[in-house]
Write an enzyme that holds these catalytic residues in place. Structure first.
Site, PDB file in Angstrom:
ATOM      1  N   SER A  96     -12.399  13.477 -61.141  1.00  0.00           N
ATOM      2  CA  SER A  96     -11.441  13.756 -62.207  1.00  0.00           C
ATOM      3  C   SER A  96     -11.954  14.741 -63.260  1.00  0.00           C
ATOM      4  O   SER A  96     -12.239  15.879 -62.936  1.00  0.00           O
ATOM      5  CB  SER A  96     -11.058  12.415 -62.838  1.00  0.00           C
ATOM      6  N   GLU A 402      -1.148   6.458 -71.296  1.00  0.00           N
ATOM      7  CA  GLU A 402      -2.317   6.341 -72.151  1.00  0.00           C
ATOM      8  C   GLU A 402      -2.294   7.549 -73.085  1.00  0.00           C
ATOM      9  O   GLU A 402      -1.760   8.606 -72.719  1.00  0.00           O
ATOM     10  CB  GLU A 402      -3.606   6.378 -71.317  1.00  0.00           C
ATOM     11  N   ASN A 404      -4.480   9.518 -73.629  1.00  0.00           N
ATOM     12  CA  ASN A 404      -5.181  10.647 -73.007  1.00  0.00           C
ATOM     13  C   ASN A 404      -4.354  11.402 -71.964  1.00  0.00           C
ATOM     14  O   ASN A 404      -4.833  12.340 -71.339  1.00  0.00           O
ATOM     15  CB  ASN A 404      -6.513  10.187 -72.415  1.00  0.00           C
TER      16      ASN A 404
HETATM   17  C1  16G Z   1     -10.556   6.356 -66.236  1.00  0.00           C
HETATM   18  C2  16G Z   1      -9.158   5.832 -66.083  1.00  0.00           C
HETATM   19  C3  16G Z   1      -8.328   6.077 -67.330  1.00  0.00           C
HETATM   20  C4  16G Z   1      -9.016   5.548 -68.545  1.00  0.00           C
HETATM   21  C5  16G Z   1     -10.444   6.030 -68.624  1.00  0.00           C
HETATM   22  C6  16G Z   1     -11.183   5.269 -69.697  1.00  0.00           C
HETATM   23  C7  16G Z   1      -7.781   5.830 -64.095  1.00  0.00           C
HETATM   24  C8  16G Z   1      -7.162   6.651 -63.019  1.00  0.00           C
HETATM   25  N1  16G Z   1      -8.499   6.502 -64.967  1.00  0.00           N
HETATM   26  O1  16G Z   1     -10.577   7.739 -66.318  1.00  0.00           O
HETATM   27  O2  16G Z   1      -7.092   5.449 -67.160  1.00  0.00           O
HETATM   28  O3  16G Z   1      -8.342   5.947 -69.703  1.00  0.00           O
HETATM   29  O4  16G Z   1     -11.113   5.784 -67.392  1.00  0.00           O
HETATM   30  O5  16G Z   1     -12.501   5.643 -69.705  1.00  0.00           O
HETATM   31  O6  16G Z   1      -7.633   4.627 -64.152  1.00  0.00           O
HETATM   32  P1  16G Z   1     -13.561   4.824 -70.530  1.00  0.00           P
HETATM   33  O7  16G Z   1     -13.551   3.411 -70.015  1.00  0.00           O
HETATM   34  O8  16G Z   1     -14.832   5.540 -70.338  1.00  0.00           O
HETATM   35  O9  16G Z   1     -13.099   4.862 -71.961  1.00  0.00           O
HETATM   36 MG    MG Z   2      -7.959  12.530 -63.575  1.00  0.00          MG
END
Ligand code: 16G
Ligand code: MG
Length: 574
Positions: A96, A402, A404
């Site tokens: 990603s 979200e 983001n």
């Molecule tokens: C991942 C998740 C996203 C979330 C992010 C939080 C998926 C497809 N992607 O990228 O939804 O906002 O993690 O990251 O589920 P963090 O736990 O490092 O804050």
């Molecule tokens: Mg992505």
């Protein structure tokens, strides 16, 4: 365990890999699993000793050079999951928005959703098993999950544009084939396209055709239909600048552009020919730095958006006439979409239940606007698409985003059928509204949040409502906010409740946060261990940027002191 074959002996004593057609992926299948062959191949994808990885919020993610064994083993696991669900399973090779050197993998469940939580645990066990334990772990999983090994298995694979992705997806394929599964390798795909393919295949084409062509056709047909009566058709309304994060989004959007060339003119930037993936560009960069990406030319009031590296996230933004940068995040996207859908429902006079799903990161102003002005119920879940997706499935129309930029809208089967029926039965304006809803259903990727699909929905709504990006932005004013990271020895000492809005442990942390929050107006703060990085995240919002910054800093200090901070203690202004 040596020489063990699950359930059935090898036919004619021949491993199917010896078959001349095997290399094309269409070899004769043995529904059983030749564990000897698995072991032999596993050794070719050896696990670096001592390496422990976790199937996190969005699968495994780390430096690409550490992932070969994980890929092979996820091929094996996908076969088991496919046998268990009697469905096609997806495997996506991507990291990603992470830097180009990283990579990752996630499995996609039968209806295009994220892998079920119990299988995330199986994935973690299998990925971390020492070489000699791989057979045992496979048997364990098969037993625990009551996998019918006689079943056929079929897996589809997609990958992003990272230099490491092609080789890693070959390792996935090795895992699939050695365990007797069949596969189709789609090659380069956006993550949401792979989710779409899995959904199509498991609904026998009812959701759409399981090809990129099918995806382009379905979405562009809905978009073109929807925008036929667009109010705004001037050149300036039609132009959208897209920052593709130097990733897969560029390739796919370029292919798709020709399908809707009339309704929207898009100009692509950061297409990957010169720049590095996600470097100083892309949705994550723009959202977290609150500034435009490099490599895009922006004139005042021009509509721009950014995808992330695998095109499942989108963020809009613009410069105003005074040169101020304005960010339009997932919260404002959800608001625009919710108000449009609510208007259409009012028009057709149907009271389908709508719910908006957010996370603790949603700006307080967005929640207030949705609840108080638009009168739609808002729900909060833990961070991570799977949690929001799951909650959104409870409604006739579940809108989830979200902050983001991950998100989509889910329509229940009942809602979809009702809308289709009304589009036939109603007349005049009501019929038009029902037809629009019908097209909106097709335009959303209901398997997963999708930057391309969301972009087309947003563009259609703006055109139909004749809204400029400034008018959209003016729906409400975001509360100033700040996000910080704190390094601690073990981030798991922080546990949370109430959809991550309250800390349960370590003792005293929540009380400290409560006391700090009281010092500021319109303020809110929370902390949570990241699911993707080895850090604790701090979020704060307040009535001014200064207050939000200061609150975030004070909360960081509390985390550092109470949750075992390491290194230098947090400094103000960082
Ligand atoms: C991942 C998740 C996203 C979330 C992010 C939080 C998926 C497809 N992607 O990228 O939804 O906002 O993690 O990251 O589920 P963090 O736990 O490092 O804050
Ligand atoms: Mg992505």
């Amino acid at each position: 365990m040596e020489g063990k074959v699950l359930h059935r002996p090898k036919v004619d004593g021949l491993c199917w890999r010896c078959s001349p057609t095997a290399a094309a992926g269409g070899g004769p299948h043995l529904p059983d699993m030749d564990l000897d062959a698995v072991t032999k191949h596993s050794a070719l994808h050896a696990k670096p000793s001592g390496l422990i990885l976790q199937y996190g919020t969005a699968g495994f993610r780390t430096k690409a050079e550490h992932l070969d064994h994980v890929m092979f083993r996820m091929g094996l696991l996908a076969v088991l999951r496919s046998k268990q669900t009697k469905s096609t399973i997806g495997v996506m090779v991507t990291a990603s928005h992470n830097p180009e050197e990283d990579n990752g993998v996630k499995l996609v469940d039968p209806l295009g959703e994220m892998l079920a939580p119990s299988w995330e645990e199986h994935a973690t066990c299998l990925a971390n098993a020492e070489e000699q334990d791989v057979q045992r772990v496979l048997l364990d999983i098969s037993e625990k999950a009551a996998v019918d090994l006689q079943q056929d298995a079929f897996v589809v694979i997609g990958r992003d544009t990272r230099p490491s992705s092609e080789k890693l997806s070959q390792s996935v394929i090795d895992g699939i084939t050695v365990s007797g599964g069949q596969f189709h390798d789609y090659g380069l795909l956006t993550t949401p396209q792979l989710h779409y393919m899995v959904y199509c295949r498991n609904t026998q084409g009812q959701y759409g055709k399981a090809t990129t062509e099918g995806y382009y056709q379905k979405l562009s047909k809905a978009f073109v239909e929807l925008t036929k009566q667009a109010f705004c058709s001037g050149d300036e309304c039609l132009l959208l600048k897209v920052d593709c994060a130097n990733g897969i989004g560029a390739l796919k959007l370029r292919e798709m552009k020709n399908y809707f060339s009339q309704g929207l003119s898009i100009q692509l930037f950061n297409v990957g020919t010169t720049g590095k993936l996600n470097h100083l560009c892309g949705a994550d960069f723009v959202k977290s730095h609150q500034k435009p990406p490099q490599g895009i030319e922006m004139k005042p009031n021009e509509r721009c958006c950014s995808f992330d590296g695998d095109a499942d996230r989108i963020i809009y933004y613009y410069y105003d006439a005074d040169g101020h940068f304005h960010l339009i995040d997932g919260d404002k996207i959800a608001t625009l979409i919710s108000s449009f859908l609510k208007e259409l429902l009012l028009e057709i006079g149907e009271s389908l239940n709508i719910g908006v799903v957010q996370t603790a990161y949603a700006n307080g102003s967005s929640t207030r606007y949705l609840e108080d002005v638009m009168k739609v119920p808002v729900y909060c879940t833990k961070t991570g698409v799977k949690h929001l997706h799951h909650k959104a499935q409870e409604f006739d129309i579940g809108i989830y985003f979200e902050a983001n930029g991950h998100g989509t809208v889910l329509f229940s089967k009942t809602a979809e059928m009702k809308i289709k029926q009304l589009a036939e039965e109603l007349e005049d304006k009501k019929r038009k509204a029902a037809k629009m809803l019908e097209n909106i259903i097709d335009l959303f990727n209901q398997a997963a949040g999708d930057a391309i699909s969301d972009m087309l929905v947003i563009e259609a709504i703006l055109a139909l409502k004749g809204l400029t990006i400034q008018q959209w932005d003016a729906l409400y004013t975001d509360l100033p906010n700040r996000q910080l990271k704190v390094k601690v020895a073990d981030r798991q000492v922080i546990s949370t409740t109430d959809a991550e809005r309250k800390a349960v442990t370590p003792p005293g942390l929540q009380e400290a946060i409560d006391d700090l929050v009281k010092k500021y107006k319109l303020s809110r703060a929370f902390v949570r261990p990241s699911g993707t990085e080895d850090i604790v995240r701090v979020y704060a919002e307040a009535d001014s940027q200064e207050s939000a910054d200061s609150l975030a800093h004070e909360v960081s200090l509390a985390v550092f002191q109470l949750a075992g901070g390491v290194g230098e203690s947090p400094q103000p202004g960082l």
